[in-house]
Design a protein around this motif. Sequence first.
Motif, PDB file in Angstrom:
ATOM      1  N   GLU A  16       0.820  -1.197   0.000  1.00 12.66           N
ATOM      2  CA  GLU A  16       0.000   0.000   0.000  1.00 12.66           C
ATOM      3  C   GLU A  16       0.860   1.255   0.000  1.00 12.66           C
ATOM      4  O   GLU A  16       0.527   2.242  -0.645  1.00 12.66           O
ATOM      5  CB  GLU A  16      -0.911  -0.012   1.221  1.00 12.66           C
ATOM      6  N   ALA A  17       1.971   1.196   0.754  1.00  6.58           N
ATOM      7  CA  ALA A  17       2.857   2.350   0.776  1.00  6.58           C
ATOM      8  C   ALA A  17       3.350   2.662  -0.628  1.00  6.58           C
ATOM      9  O   ALA A  17       3.356   3.818  -1.065  1.00  6.58           O
ATOM     10  CB  ALA A  17       4.039   2.086   1.713  1.00  6.58           C
ATOM     11  N   LYS A  18       3.732   1.594  -1.369  1.00  5.43           N
ATOM     12  CA  LYS A  18       4.208   1.820  -2.740  1.00  5.43           C
ATOM     13  C   LYS A  18       3.118   2.422  -3.609  1.00  5.43           C
ATOM     14  O   LYS A  18       3.342   3.363  -4.361  1.00  5.43           O
ATOM     15  CB  LYS A  18       4.665   0.497  -3.357  1.00  5.43           C
ATOM     16  N   GLU A  19       1.903   1.836  -3.478  1.00  3.56           N
ATOM     17  CA  GLU A  19       0.808   2.339  -4.318  1.00  3.56           C
ATOM     18  C   GLU A  19       0.503   3.803  -4.041  1.00  3.56           C
ATOM     19  O   GLU A  19       0.349   4.602  -4.960  1.00  3.56           O
ATOM     20  CB  GLU A  19      -0.466   1.519  -4.056  1.00  3.56           C
ATOM     21  N   VAL A  20       0.408   4.124  -2.748  1.00  5.03           N
ATOM     22  CA  VAL A  20       0.012   5.490  -2.425  1.00  5.03           C
ATOM     23  C   VAL A  20       1.113   6.467  -2.848  1.00  5.03           C
ATOM     24  O   VAL A  20       0.825   7.572  -3.336  1.00  5.03           O
ATOM     25  CB  VAL A  20      -0.379   5.615  -0.931  1.00  5.03           C
ATOM     26  N   GLN A  21       2.366   6.039  -2.720  1.00 10.40           N
ATOM     27  CA  GLN A  21       3.464   6.890  -3.162  1.00 10.40           C
ATOM     28  C   GLN A  21       3.359   7.159  -4.671  1.00 10.40           C
ATOM     29  O   GLN A  21       3.497   8.296  -5.132  1.00 10.40           O
ATOM     30  CB  GLN A  21       4.793   6.229  -2.791  1.00 10.40           C
ATOM     31  N   ALA A  23       0.639   7.027  -6.441  1.00 11.91           N
ATOM     32  CA  ALA A  23      -0.537   7.864  -6.693  1.00 11.91           C
ATOM     33  C   ALA A  23      -0.224   9.330  -6.428  1.00 11.91           C
ATOM     34  O   ALA A  23      -0.620  10.215  -7.195  1.00 11.91           O
ATOM     35  CB  ALA A  23      -1.701   7.398  -5.823  1.00 11.91           C
ATOM     36  N   VAL A  24       0.514   9.585  -5.342  1.00 10.49           N
ATOM     37  CA  VAL A  24       0.839  10.978  -5.021  1.00 10.49           C
ATOM     38  C   VAL A  24       1.751  11.565  -6.095  1.00 10.49           C
ATOM     39  O   VAL A  24       1.535  12.693  -6.559  1.00 10.49           O
ATOM     40  CB  VAL A  24       1.488  11.088  -3.623  1.00 10.49           C
TER      41      VAL A  24
END
Lengths: 339, 339
Positions: A16-21, A23-24
């Motif tokens: 999730e950390a990778k995905e949200v990074q 996305a940002v």
Amino acid sequence: MEESSIEESVASVVEEAKEVQDAVSAHISKSSSDEEPLRQRVRGVNSRIHSLRSSLDSLLSNKLIPPSLADKLDEDLQRARCIIVDGDASSLLPGHAQGSFLRMFLGPINVRASRKDVQLKVKEEYNSYRDRTALLFLLFPAILLILRSWVWAGCLPTFPVQMYQAWLLFLYTGLALRENILRVNGSDIRPWWIYHHYCAMIMALVSLTWDIKGQPDCAKKQRGVQLFLQWAMMQGVAMLLQNRYQRQRLYTRIALGKAKRMDVVWGETAGVDGQLWLLCPILFTLQGFEAYVGLLLLKTAVVGVVSEWQVIFCGVLLVLMAVGNFANTVQILMVKSRF
Amino acid sequence: MEESSIEESVASVVEEAKEVQDAVSAHISKSSSDEEPLRQRVRGVNSRIHSLRSSLDSLLSNKLIPPSLADKLDEDLQRARCIIVDGDASSLLPGHAQGSFLRMFLGPINVRASRKDVQLKVKEEYNSYRDRTALLFLLFPAILLILRSWVWAGCLPTFPVQMYQAWLLFLYTGLALRENILRVNGSDIRPWWIYHHYCAMIMALVSLTWDIKGQPDCAKKQRGVQLFLQWAMMQGVAMLLQNRYQRQRLYTRIALGKAKRMDVVWGETAGVDGQLWLLCPILFTLQGFEAYVGLLLLKTAVVGVVSEWQVIFCGVLLVLMAVGNFANTVQILMVKSRF
Ligand SMILES: CC(C)(COP(=O)(O)OP(=O)(O)OC[C@H]1O[C@@H](n2cnc3c(N)ncnc32)[C@H](O)[C@@H]1OP(=O)(O)O)[C@@H](O)C(=O)NCCC(=O)NCCS
Ligand SMILES: CC(C)(COP(=O)(O)OP(=O)(O)OC[C@H]1O[C@@H](n2cnc3c(N)ncnc32)[C@H](O)[C@@H]1OP(=O)(O)O)[C@@H](O)C(=O)NCCC(=O)NCCS
């Protein structure tokens, strides 16, 4: 929690950390690429306003257009400029570059606000900061001078005067930083007013090292300090008057900024500009007094009562500041009366 | 240009100004509403990382999980945290609030950079600023002390010392402002190191008002100033060493920040953390010297050679700074050795 479930949770949080990074990152680059065409448009409109204004000027001076129409068109152009400069669009206009004073103190951080309401808040706060300090500017030296004649028998003690000078240094540094920030945020403040505060900073610093002599005969020896305090009080009066005018000017502009979106007619600044003509004689008097104090300081140094370099230095600086203030005030008046 | 065509152009530029202003407003509000869900996600991931880490700690202390697995999971969590904290996503994490020091000097302007690369640039620049100043920190007092014994016959003249003190004041103000800005941008710098620079600012200001006595017998009277200069040189050594360590730490983190996206294994900080154990004895020695200089200053004041309040004040401040530095360094070591 158990072994297997924590393993899963950790794996999912890493995912999730990778995905949200990602996305940002995507959001930031999309937002800045959306901004680019807007930036071009804003700059285009801005330069068209400028070129239309000069065409209008030349048409008018060649008498190719009736003055009443020229006035109306000029008002329209001013309104267009106001929409661009006082609205959100102004954040896309190139501001003044961040000068070396800010870089020296703050490093390469960007102090430009991206929203117009924040920019106005900064300006508002600058004005109320000046109001507060103007009062202290009056009170602090006044108290020192009163205590001097009533309590201290004509002889200023060192410590309170140095406290006052340290406060001045702090204050001018704050003013200079804020004015630089305002300039980055698109204010048209003349560089001189900022240089003026650099000079005042240097003067406060130099006066801190100024050895304040005591008895005997301190009325004579302290003549320089006393003059300095009197000048500071005058400065307080000048600031209070100037603030009143400048705040009214800002309010008028904010009100117009709101009004213009509703297509209300332009031209309410006249009232405020009238005040300028009232303010100016007072400013000129104060500037004269500033030069006078500077010359008196130089005189005490030359006559030899106080012979420290600090006195000569402050004297020269005061005269320079007075001349610069005068020249710049006259220039502003000339520019304003052309319109 | 003719009358009619300029009328048209003005009308069209007014229209366009309105349109572009609306477009910019719409863009700004869309971009901030797009940002909101991302902000929530980033904060969610961040708090999940924290809670997983404490679950992991409790599992490990209750021996419900083999240590080798715990190590691996801990590494994964650190990687996840690194992705969030060192990437663009970090701009959406709540930073430290902007303290009153910044508000006092800068007003309500926001100094938070929205992009991670800008934040890193600010940090980089802070490090190189410190490098430059550390060199001057060594050179400036060294030159003064050398000239004192070789040229000035044991007697420091006032002016160069005051120049030096003014420079110190300027320097510490810059450092304190920059550190506050770093903190707003998410640095974990302990508040003490910032307070430490406030103390140093006050000390520089006070030392400016310190009357540097001349002949006769100035070796004795100037003992305080001399100690102060020696301490400043030590400070320069401390800064140089600290910078070396801190810069390497930053590079390692940047490298890891890049590496982690390619899933390279974590754990390269060990090399840098080892350096810390080399640095610390030197730091402790310097802190001891700082306290010693403070006590000597107090002694000269008590014995009565120099009886100005400035000497006592600087003495007390130095002792306080030494104690605070020591306590904080020990705390950092304790926190680091827990991992
Ligand atoms: C003469 C004076 C009243 C003109 O003010 P003005 O009408 O606002 O002048 P301008 O139109 O050139 O102002 C342009 C901008 O500079 C700002 N500004 C002008 N003079 C300023 C000053 N002295 N300090 C700070 N900001 C100033 C204005 O607020 C305006 O900002 P904005 O673009 O963000 O709206 C003003 O400059 C002044 O008071 N000067 C004299 C100061 C002095 O001599 N003091 C010492 C006396 S001992
Ligand atoms: C002990 C020491 C080396 C530890 O440094 P460290 O390993 O970076 O410490 P931390 O992990 O707690 O650092 C957290 C953050 O604070 C910063 N930081 C730590 N000590 C700092 C200091 N003294 N000044 C400025 N920033 C500092 C770090 O760069 C890091 O920033 P980041 O979050 O943006 O990456 C360092 O604090 C130090 O040198 N202290 C002694 C200073 C001293 O005593 N000087 C006077 C001697 S006379």
